[in-house]
Design an enzyme around this catalytic site. Structure first.
Site, mmCIF file in Angstrom:
data_model
loop_
_atom_site.group_PDB
_atom_site.id
_atom_site.type_symbol
_atom_site.label_atom_id
_atom_site.label_comp_id
_atom_site.label_asym_id
_atom_site.label_seq_id
_atom_site.Cartn_x
_atom_site.Cartn_y
_atom_site.Cartn_z
ATOM 1 N N MET A 163 -57.836 -19.214 -11.762
ATOM 2 C CA MET A 163 -58.407 -18.239 -10.928
ATOM 3 C C MET A 163 -58.320 -16.474 -10.874
ATOM 4 O O MET A 163 -57.863 -16.427 -12.114
ATOM 5 C CB MET A 163 -57.138 -18.063 -8.897
ATOM 6 C CG MET A 163 -55.854 -18.006 -9.909
ATOM 7 S SD MET A 163 -54.389 -18.291 -8.471
ATOM 8 C CE MET A 163 -53.834 -15.411 -8.289
ATOM 9 N N TYR A 440 -46.345 -11.623 -10.105
ATOM 10 C CA TYR A 440 -47.709 -12.063 -10.602
ATOM 11 C C TYR A 440 -47.732 -13.108 -8.783
ATOM 12 O O TYR A 440 -47.109 -13.201 -8.847
ATOM 13 C CB TYR A 440 -48.206 -12.843 -11.127
ATOM 14 C CG TYR A 440 -47.827 -13.942 -11.809
ATOM 15 C CD1 TYR A 440 -48.392 -14.495 -13.284
ATOM 16 C CD2 TYR A 440 -46.819 -14.830 -11.635
ATOM 17 C CE1 TYR A 440 -47.770 -15.341 -13.805
ATOM 18 C CE2 TYR A 440 -46.388 -15.116 -12.695
ATOM 19 C CZ TYR A 440 -46.626 -16.252 -13.336
ATOM 20 O OH TYR A 440 -45.699 -17.392 -13.879
ATOM 21 N N GLU A 441 -49.278 -13.893 -8.764
ATOM 22 C CA GLU A 441 -49.429 -14.336 -7.548
ATOM 23 C C GLU A 441 -49.040 -12.898 -6.382
ATOM 24 O O GLU A 441 -48.262 -14.020 -4.766
ATOM 25 C CB GLU A 441 -48.688 -15.243 -7.357
ATOM 26 C CG GLU A 441 -48.910 -16.015 -8.147
ATOM 27 C CD GLU A 441 -50.432 -16.479 -9.288
ATOM 28 O OE1 GLU A 441 -51.504 -15.960 -8.275
ATOM 29 O OE2 GLU A 441 -50.642 -17.081 -10.346
ATOM 30 N N GLY A 442 -48.869 -11.815 -6.220
ATOM 31 C CA GLY A 442 -48.710 -10.671 -5.237
ATOM 32 C C GLY A 442 -46.797 -10.375 -5.758
ATOM 33 O O GLY A 442 -46.419 -11.696 -5.929
#
Length: 602
Positions: A163, A440-442
């Site tokens: 992504m 990461y991932e928010g």
């Protein structure tokens, strides 16, 4: 580096005794034949792969790292061969749709395998792990043609996915992204821009890489409302899925980073690369959340993985390392000193790691169970109920478990003392690898805002009320089982009830303050996330204590295991859960202490 041993006894406890996965699988559409024997066989094979193939590559992969040569990334020695074994074992297709070559097994079973692999070697596990999000996104939002072109190879494992969100000038604020998508005459798009911090952006493990990319169309409105989602392959393909020429997307450079050295993190340059629109134009963020929610549960597991691996290393060392005598008298008088596991402070650290690893395992498996229900429950209301639970629990699981995963990895270093700070023992690598997870991932600050703002305040407490009622129902059932059972369980039930009740009241208090000043939500959100996490983990530890108490009362032959469960639950409630008392104090405070200082005074 600690030698990883798959904790199959505890995994089976969580699946079978705590969460009743046998009946859960029987209730899912298309999973009626997922028997305990089949699950056991998969667990045994997964344990072999993780311990015999992946674990030996963990430290060597960290030391060697990835290399960029002539625009292509070379992964550490052994990674490519391990991935080939992974493919030959059929692991990529385990929980994927049979329509495109998958085995159709429950996604929760795939989550257990991810934990085994991630604990053994997180850097390697990220390569196939990101593919699951790409597949989920295509299944949910891709056209029939896109699915036919890309899913079979992704499910087979011949191709992998990534992504691509972040850009140099914007981190989590995707409203600022500049990557462009120009329409082509054939219906495809030319994607141009630079993405950074792309995990597994390039590698030599798979034949092709499918990038899921956020970009803007020429007429797109500004901000988040003008973002679209695209699929951009490393190699272009024909309609039959055959590889054609290299697409104009390449790795520009590798990031020099703190940890996860065995996994490439890179700058990706898209120079009029051919891509395909996924989902409606300008609705890319909504589509991307399919990928993000999948990834956030995966990262929640990372906290569990690092807590487990660090605990295993610290426990073995504490049993063998001789240093000083026990304060209450020698425990091994025949030796020059006692093993450090006799010391209360060492036990404090070990029990903290154990409580987070095993409690976190239960929480992530419970979330994975809801993923199963949301996709395969026979009843629509059941699927919607699971989606509501996930909406509340995903930010808690991701945020809380990655925070305590870092804490557990730090404690592992501390148990070793000076040796923990030395690279050869491998304990410092675990902490370096773990530290990215809260980012990461928010970032966890964003997870906290999502939890408090979108999931609690916007829903007017409905999602929290639904889960709180489930906990209160559990407490009521335990108290109705008779005075002897209630007396044994009350040390867990009373504080659990008190913390859940306070969780609800704190939520109402913050909601009221936020109506008057929006900064109140930002000031409270992180402590609110942690309070929520400690409370949710208490719920699972109380259930574990219930199962253990029942087994001990029935005269189980596995007495040591159940007694350890009961003792760890008791430690959690007496030594860890009281952290909520401090968090409650800060949550009751206003934002003034954070916002009063003028910027120039910092």
């Amino acid at each position: 580096m600690p030698e990883y041993n798959a904790p199959l006894r505890d995994i089976r406890f969580a699946l079978n005794e705590l969460l009743d996965f046998e009946n859960h699988y029987a209730s899912l559409s298309g999973c009626e034949e997922v028997s305990p024997d089949l699950v056991d066989a998969i667990l045994e094979e997964g344990a072999k792969f993780s311990t015999q193939v992946l674990s030996p590559l963990n430290q060597s992969g960290d030391l060697q790292g990835c290399q960029l040569s002539n625009g292509s990334v070379i992964t550490p020695d052994g990674f490519k061969e391990a991935y080939q074994q992974y493919r030959e074992g059929g692991w990529p297709s385990l929980a994927q749709t049979p329509e495109f070559g998958g085995q159709g097994l429950p996604e929760s079973l795939g989550a257990v395998i991810s934990e085994l692999n991630g604990s053994a070697n997180w850097s390697w596990t990220m390569y196939p792990g990101l593919s699951h999000g790409a597949m989920a996104t295509l299944e949910a939002h891709g056209t029939a043609e896109q699915q036919a072109m890309f899913l079979p190879k992704l499910i087979e494992g011949a191709w992998t996915g990534t992504m691509c969100l972040t850009e140099p000038h914007c981190g989590s604020d995707l409203s600022l992204l500049r990557t462009k998508a120009e329409p082509n005459e054939d219906g495809s798009y030319s994607i141009s821009g630079t993405k950074i911090f792309i995990s597994a952006g390039d590698q030599d493990l798979s034949e092709n890489i499918v990038h899921i990319v956020l970009a803007r169309l020429p007429d797109a409105p500004a901000g988040n409302k003008g973002i679209s989602l695209f699929l951009v392959p490393k190699f272009n393909i024909d309609t039959e899925g055959n590889l054609l020429e290299r697409n104009s997307v390449e790795c520009g450079s590798l990031e020099h980073k703190m940890g996860i050295h065995g996994n490439v993190t890179c700058v990706m340059n898209f120079d009029s690369a051919k891509g395909y629109l996924i989902g409606p134009a300008n609705k890319g963020l909504r589509c991307m959340f399919t990928f993000m929610n999948n990834a956030r549960l995966f990262i929640a597991q990372q906290g569990v993985c690092h807590a487990e691996l660090s605990y295993q290393g610290a426990l073995n060392y504490a049993r063998e390392r001789l240093q000083m005598r026990s304060l209450s008298g020698p425990k091994m008088p025949e030796k020059k000193a006692d093993p450090i596991i006799v010391h209360p402070d060492v036990r404090r650290m070990l029990l903290t790691q154990k409580a987070f690893a095993e409690g976190g395992r239960a929480l992530t498996y419970f979330c994975a169970k809801q993923v199963d229900r949301s996709h395969k429950a026979a009843d629509l209301a059941d699927r919607q109920d699971a989606e509501q639970l996930l909406a509340l629990l995903i930010p808690i699981a991701k945020g809380f478990l990655t925070e305590v995963g870092v804490e557990a990895s730090s404690l592992g270093i501390q148990v070793y003392g000076g040796h923990g700070f030395i690279r050869e023992w491998g304990m410092e690598q675990i902490m370096r690898d773990a530290r990215i997870a809260p980012i990461y991932e928010g970032t966890n600050g964003i997870q906290a805002l999502d939890l408090l703002g979108r999931k609690v305040l916007v829903s007017k407490g409905a999602l929290l009320e639904r889960f709180s009622s489930q906990i209160h129902d559990y407490i009521a059932v335990q108290r109705d089982k008779g005075s002897q059972h209630q007396q044994a369980m009350e040390e867990f039930l009373e504080p659990l009830s008190a913390n859940v009740t306070r969780w609800q009241s704190l939520s109402r208090d913050i909601a009221g303050r936020t109506e008057r000043n929006a900064d109140e939500m930002g000031a409270a959100c992180f402590d609110y996330l942690m309070y929520s996490g400690y409370t949710v983990l208490a719920y699972f530890w109380a259930q574990a204590a219930t199962v253990a108490h029942t087994a001990l009362a029935a005269g189980s032959d596995d007495r040591d295991f159940y007694q350890a469960k009961l003792n760890t639950a008791r430690f959690y409630f007496r030594r860890i859960l009281p952290r909520n008392e401090s968090l409650a104090r800060t949550l009751e405070d206003s934002s003034e202490s954070l916002m009063a200082m003028d910027e120039a005074q910092f």
